[in-house]
Design a protein around this motif. Structure first.
Motif, short mmCIF file in Angstrom:
data_model
loop_
_atom_site.label_atom_id
_atom_site.label_comp_id
_atom_site.label_asym_id
_atom_site.label_seq_id
_atom_site.Cartn_x
_atom_site.Cartn_y
_atom_site.Cartn_z
N HIS A 71 -0.89 -0.99 1.64
CA HIS A 71 -2.27 -1.05 1.40
C HIS A 71 -3.02 0.07 2.45
O HIS A 71 -2.30 0.52 3.46
N TYR A 72 -4.07 0.61 1.96
CA TYR A 72 -4.69 1.63 2.82
C TYR A 72 -6.33 1.25 2.70
O TYR A 72 -6.70 0.51 1.78
N VAL A 73 -6.89 1.86 3.70
CA VAL A 73 -8.45 2.06 3.92
C VAL A 73 -9.01 3.19 4.04
O VAL A 73 -8.15 4.10 4.85
N PHE A 74 -10.23 3.64 4.01
CA PHE A 74 -10.94 4.82 4.01
C PHE A 74 -11.56 4.62 5.37
O PHE A 74 -12.64 3.71 5.30
N ILE A 98 -15.14 1.23 8.02
CA ILE A 98 -14.36 1.56 6.93
C ILE A 98 -15.32 1.35 5.76
O ILE A 98 -16.38 0.95 5.70
N ILE A 99 -15.02 2.13 4.64
CA ILE A 99 -15.88 2.32 3.44
C ILE A 99 -15.50 0.99 2.58
O ILE A 99 -14.46 0.95 2.28
N VAL A 137 -16.36 11.94 9.29
CA VAL A 137 -15.12 12.31 8.62
C VAL A 137 -14.20 11.29 7.94
O VAL A 137 -14.00 10.26 8.88
N VAL A 138 -14.24 11.40 6.86
CA VAL A 138 -13.30 10.43 6.08
C VAL A 138 -11.70 10.52 6.29
O VAL A 138 -11.17 11.80 6.06
N THR A 139 -10.91 9.61 6.68
CA THR A 139 -9.57 9.63 6.74
C THR A 139 -8.96 8.49 6.00
O THR A 139 -9.47 7.38 6.24
N GLN A 140 -7.65 8.54 5.52
CA GLN A 140 -6.74 7.52 4.96
C GLN A 140 -6.14 6.73 5.80
O GLN A 140 -5.39 7.50 6.71
N GLN A 141 -6.15 5.51 6.11
CA GLN A 141 -5.39 4.61 6.99
C GLN A 141 -4.73 3.54 6.46
O GLN A 141 -5.41 2.92 5.81
#
Length: 358
Positions: A287-290, A325-326, A297-301
């Motif tokens: 599972h990930y969040v932005f 988070i987005i 700046v957007v990063t994938q976490q």
């Protein structure tokens, strides 16, 4: 003259399609919020087996023909109520024979005692007569016991199961006649994994921690709550679980021996980090969040999920309540790009969470 309107119409359609394509390529507005940190209650569910607090087999204690059946299948019987009677003629005859022999031994003993008192016979003969009398009295008691075995009575109030024999059947000693269940209180057994057992048993559980709910086979909760009263002594090494027992009152008799259901136990997680499910996406079972950093700046976490509740994930690792988070517009977010977004406070954002994870 007729071609000009047609050309104008074609140019108009092309212009509308061009505007639609531009609208599709316009970046959607991103909604950003933060995870929420608060105490959360999670519900754990276990498959359960429902048992009567007393469920016994009624078996014939003597051999003979079944003379009478005083009860019906499914009937509730009271304690001491007669249920079955096995033809007692043989046992009645044995009792009368034993009583007659006892009476003769009594007369013989009394005569021997008078003679002994008058020094006519020795004390040894008197002792032999007394022993003979006591033996016959024991035989009377034994015959009475065997006769009593021909009539079976309910040892406690309960619900009778199916009849395994019919009137007139020849039954042997030990043959099953029926079963009897005391359904006034039900014992519900369920298996708890070792890790969850350690969490439960690591500290003395409060009364509210012992309370459980029973979900019946029709998906509805049983209206009376139960209480965990027993944890068995040994783990099952094959499954890695240990049986728990919760006791439920059953005043209406709705629950019956042998039913199944699910036990629900509540667990309170202090200071849990909550992330809306709709803010997450899944790649290869992870599972990930932005996350939007301080420079927008957007990063994938990647996040690690410990529990799942309605519309929310409880996160053990990956983000904190301080991260942004987005929440909406995930399909238009690009890792490494700067984002234009609108921020919503978690209290407001968490009110609309019905969209599931992407």
């Amino acid at each position: 003259m007729m071609i000009t309107p047609l050309l104008n119409s074609c140019h108009k359609v092309e212009a509308e399609e061009h505007h639609e394509e531009e609208a599709e390529h316009e970046p959607s507005k991103l909604i950003v919020s933060r995870p929420m940190k608060k105490d959360a209650t999670v519900m754990r569910e276990y498959v359960a087996q429902i048992r009567s607090c007393r469920n016994i087999e009624l078996r014939a204690l003597e051999r003979g023909y079944l003379e009478a059946i005083h009860v019906n299948e499914g009937q509730h019987v009271n304690e001491g109520a007669p249920m079955f009677k096995i033809l007692p003629l043989v046992y009645q005859a044995e009792l009368k024979k034993a009583e007659a022999e006892s009476q003769a031994a009594k007369v013989e003993y009394e005569n021997t005692k008078r003679l002994a008192d008058n020094k006519v016979v020795s004390d040894t003969e008197l002792a032999i007569a007394k022993a003979k009398l006591e033996k016959t009295l024991a035989e009377v008691n034994l015959a009475q016991t065997h006769l009593g075995f021909t009539e079976l009575k309910a040892p406690f109030p309960g619900l009778m199961d199916r009849l395994q024999v019919r009137k007139g059947s020849l039954v042997d000693e030990g043959d099953l006649l029926t079963t009897l269940s005391d359904n006034s209180e039900m014992w519900v057994y369920f298996n708890v994994p070792e890790a969850e057992y350690l969490e439960y048993a690591s500290e003395p559980p409060a009364e509210d921690k012992k309370a459980v709910t029973l979900m019946m086979a029709n998906g509805r909760p049983f209206k009376h709550s139960g209480r965990i009263n027993v944890i068995e002594a040994e783990f099952n090494n094959e499954t890695g679980t240990i049986p728990f027992r919760a006791d439920f009152p059953n005043p209406d008799g709705l629950l019956r021996h042998g039913e199944t259901g699910n036990i629900q136990m509540k667990k309170v997680l202090k200071g849990a980090v909550l992330v809306p499910q709709k803010a997450t996406f899944e790649i290869l079972d992870h599972h990930y969040v932005f996350v939007v950093d301080e420079n927008d700046v957007v990063t994938q976490q990647r996040i690690h999920i410990s529990e799942e509740v309605e519309d929310l994930f409880i996160v053990s690792k990956g983000v904190t309540e301080k991260d942004k988070i987005i929440l909406e517009g995930l399909r238009h977010a690009r890792s490494g790009e700067k984002a234009e977004y609108e921020f919503e406070e978690p209290e407001k954002a968490f009110k609309h969470l019905k969209l599931r994870a992407e």
